[in-house]
Design a protein around this motif. Structure first.
Motif, mmCIF file in Angstrom:
data_model
loop_
_atom_site.group_PDB
_atom_site.id
_atom_site.type_symbol
_atom_site.label_atom_id
_atom_site.label_comp_id
_atom_site.label_asym_id
_atom_site.label_seq_id
_atom_site.Cartn_x
_atom_site.Cartn_y
_atom_site.Cartn_z
ATOM 1 N N SER A 105 -2.726 -2.900 -2.861
ATOM 2 C CA SER A 105 -3.756 -3.898 -2.572
ATOM 3 C C SER A 105 -3.561 -4.493 -1.186
ATOM 4 O O SER A 105 -2.473 -4.410 -0.597
ATOM 5 C CB SER A 105 -3.732 -5.019 -3.625
ATOM 6 O OG SER A 105 -2.465 -5.666 -3.619
ATOM 7 N N LEU A 120 0.838 -1.193 0.000
ATOM 8 C CA LEU A 120 0.000 0.000 0.000
ATOM 9 C C LEU A 120 0.871 1.242 0.000
ATOM 10 O O LEU A 120 1.930 1.268 0.641
ATOM 11 C CB LEU A 120 -0.912 0.033 1.233
ATOM 12 C CG LEU A 120 -2.006 -1.024 1.358
ATOM 13 C CD1 LEU A 120 -2.659 -0.941 2.718
ATOM 14 C CD2 LEU A 120 -3.047 -0.864 0.251
ATOM 15 N N ALA A 140 -6.867 -1.649 -3.486
ATOM 16 C CA ALA A 140 -7.184 -0.660 -2.459
ATOM 17 C C ALA A 140 -8.406 0.170 -2.833
ATOM 18 O O ALA A 140 -9.247 0.489 -1.976
ATOM 19 C CB ALA A 140 -5.982 0.244 -2.224
#
Length: 535
Positions: A151, A137, A222
């Protein structure tokens, strides 16, 4: 103290500005009381160590009850430090009054759901970094509303959910139990599976009844995860703000001593999960994350019962206790004028390679009012829930509840209406229909329903109706003490009317000439005779 004015004009203007923002949220008096309890009197500043202690989860690892992932205790150990690093900018001597108020405003000011979630993910990312847990992330900038790239893995989502549950429990426990109970970690797999099935690209159909989330290697983008949170559990991002505020509020009301993890021991009695309930702590918490109304507080009492509370105080009906069937159900819910949550646990067979495998699932419905005996749909707002094995919520847009008893007396009905309880759809094509004996439940495809949001209530639900055997039905009252008081008054009034109807005036039948027995004998002996009633 922070309330003292500065001699420098620019600092005085900055202080006035941050205090105005804090006052708009109503938190300025609390901050003015909390700051001197944290600050060093000589430097009039708060050390990072005191702040980290203030925002740490105040429980030892061994005090947790339930199954805990190995990484969760490590994350919780670094939570306080990550929060301090995220919201406070210390000067040389520590965090000044202005920086203290700025930190509070940064976390607790009014903002959108996406911005609140952004901050929560930042704290989680920082906490994972301290715990040596690599996450894929990154944020595009330092802005509060910037885009999140990368993700999640399923285990990361589960850890985030558990960390947030502990934060919510910590707030509730410090407020109502004064920190004198141990947390019981709930099963949150249904929430994690909801995120997985909504966000991940699954090549094969995921067997949600038999999935080990820790071993799943699928990626949850995300951006899709943010969409899932805002649409499914919109109250979830508020947990960080509530935790932040609760920690400072507890500091003000608890006295001079800082709440420290070392001040708690593992021999304090814990609050255990009520396994006999359909509404487990984890399912109740998931439902609370979908509601921003007063229902949120009521269902939180079921999620996090304090040492003086009994979660069964909210239980209105359970089929295994009060008996199956619509009449037994009605005797318990009649007169309740507040929000009600009805849950149905059922099992259906799934034929696979010649064998029949039982699939247990739970669905529910939240109504904004009590049940009524009508031959048409009614109600203005509510939600359907898929609670197990994966969690999903479907808000309503119109009349959505149907509940009808058998007509009293001999009434001819050319087109008899169904007897039972239903949610969504139309008569004969209900989204959920519970028969009058509480033996079977039928779940239909969302195409027949124009009142609830589209979506499958059951995993791999097809277009054909799914009929299943009911194992348990529960109804929980979420209208608070006032709704229970109104229902009790209603029941007492009905009992009084029933008692009056049963009374017989014996003086009326004291004389044989006026007795009903003599009237019947006279009619049998001479049916053509003129009676007193015919005059």
């Amino acid at each position: 103290m922070g309330a003292s004015s500065s001699t420098e004009q620019n600092v005085s203007g900055e202080q006035s500005q941050v205090e105005t923002v804090a006052a708009s949220t109503g938190a300025l008096p609390m901050l003015q009381k909390a700051f001197p309890k944290l600050a060093n009197p000589e430097t009039n500043a708060v050390s990072l160590e005191n702040l980290q202690k203030c925002f740490s989860v105040a429980y030892k690892e061994q005090s947790y009850v339930g199954n805990m992932p190995d990484l969760l205790p490590v994350l919780l150990d670094h939570l306080g430090s990550s929060i301090v690093d995220q919201f406070f900018v210390p000067a040389k001597g520590g965090v000044s009054w202005i920086q203290f108020v700025k930190g509070y405003n940064k976390c607790s000011a009014r903002m959108s759901v996406s911005m609140s979630l952004n901050m929560l993910v930042r704290v989680f990312l920082a906490t994972a970094g301290r715990a040596n847990l690599p996450l894929n992330l990154e944020f595009e900038s330092n802005d509060a509303d910037c885009k999140i790239n990368g993700s999640f893995l399923p285990i990361h989502v589960l850890l985030l959910l558990l960390m947030c549950w502990v934060m919510s429990w910590d707030c509730r426990n410090l407020k109502y139990s004064q920190g004198k109970a141990n947390p019981t970690l709930p099963d949150l797999n249904h929430l994690a599976l909801s995120a997985i099935t909504s966000c991940a690209k699954l090549e094969n159909n995921l067997n949600v009844w038999d999935s080990n989330i820790s071993n799943l290697e699928v990626e949850l983008p995300a951006g899709k995860f943010v969409t899932w949170v805002t649409s499914t559990v919109p109250c979830h991002p508020d947990i960080l703000r509530q935790y932040f505020h609760s920690k400072l509020q507890t500091l003000v009301t608890a006295g001079d001593a800082l709440v420290s993890p070392d001040s708690f021991t593992g021999d304090i009695p814990s609050i255990t999960v009520c396994d006999h309930n359909i509404l487990t702590h984890g399912r109740a918490w998931a439902i609370s994350l979908t509601q921003k109304s007063a229902v949120n507080e009521e269902i939180s009492r079921v999620c996090f019962p304090s040492s003086g509370d009994d979660m069964d105080d909210n239980l209105v009906y359970r089929s295994s206790i009060h008996g199956r069937g619509l009449n037994r159900f009605w005797s318990r819910v009649e007169g309740y004028k507040g929000p009600l949550l009805i849950l149905v646990a059922a099992n259906s067979g799934d034929a696979q390679e010649g064998s029949s495998i039982d699939r247990n699932w739970v669905v529910g419905a939240l109504t904004d009012q009590g049940f009524e005996n009508k031959d048409m749909f009614y109600g203005s707002s509510g939600c359907l829930y898929a609670l197990s094995p994966a969690f999903h919520v479907f808000p309503s847009t119109g009349n959505y509840v149907y509940s009808r008893l058998h007509p009293t007396g001999r009434v001819y009905e050319p087109n008899p209406k169904p007897v039972g309880i239903a949610f969504g759809g139309t008569l004969g094509n209900e989204r959920i229909f519970i028969d009058e004996d509480f033996v079977r439940v039928t779940v239909r495809h969302h195409a027949v329903d124009k009142t609830y949001q589209n979506g499958s209530l059951l995993p791999a639900q097809g277009f054909l109706p799914t009929e299943a055997l009911i194992s348990e039905v529960e109804v929980w009252g979420l209208g608070g003490k006032e709704a229970m008081k109104v229902q009790n008054s209603y029941k007492k009034r009905e009992e009084l009317f029933t008692e009056q109807r049963r009374k017989v005036d014996l003086k009326t039948f004291a004389n044989w000439e006026d007795s009903p027995e003599k009237m019947m004998m006279d009619m049998m002996s001479d049916p053509n005779a003129v009676r007193r009633e015919d005059r």
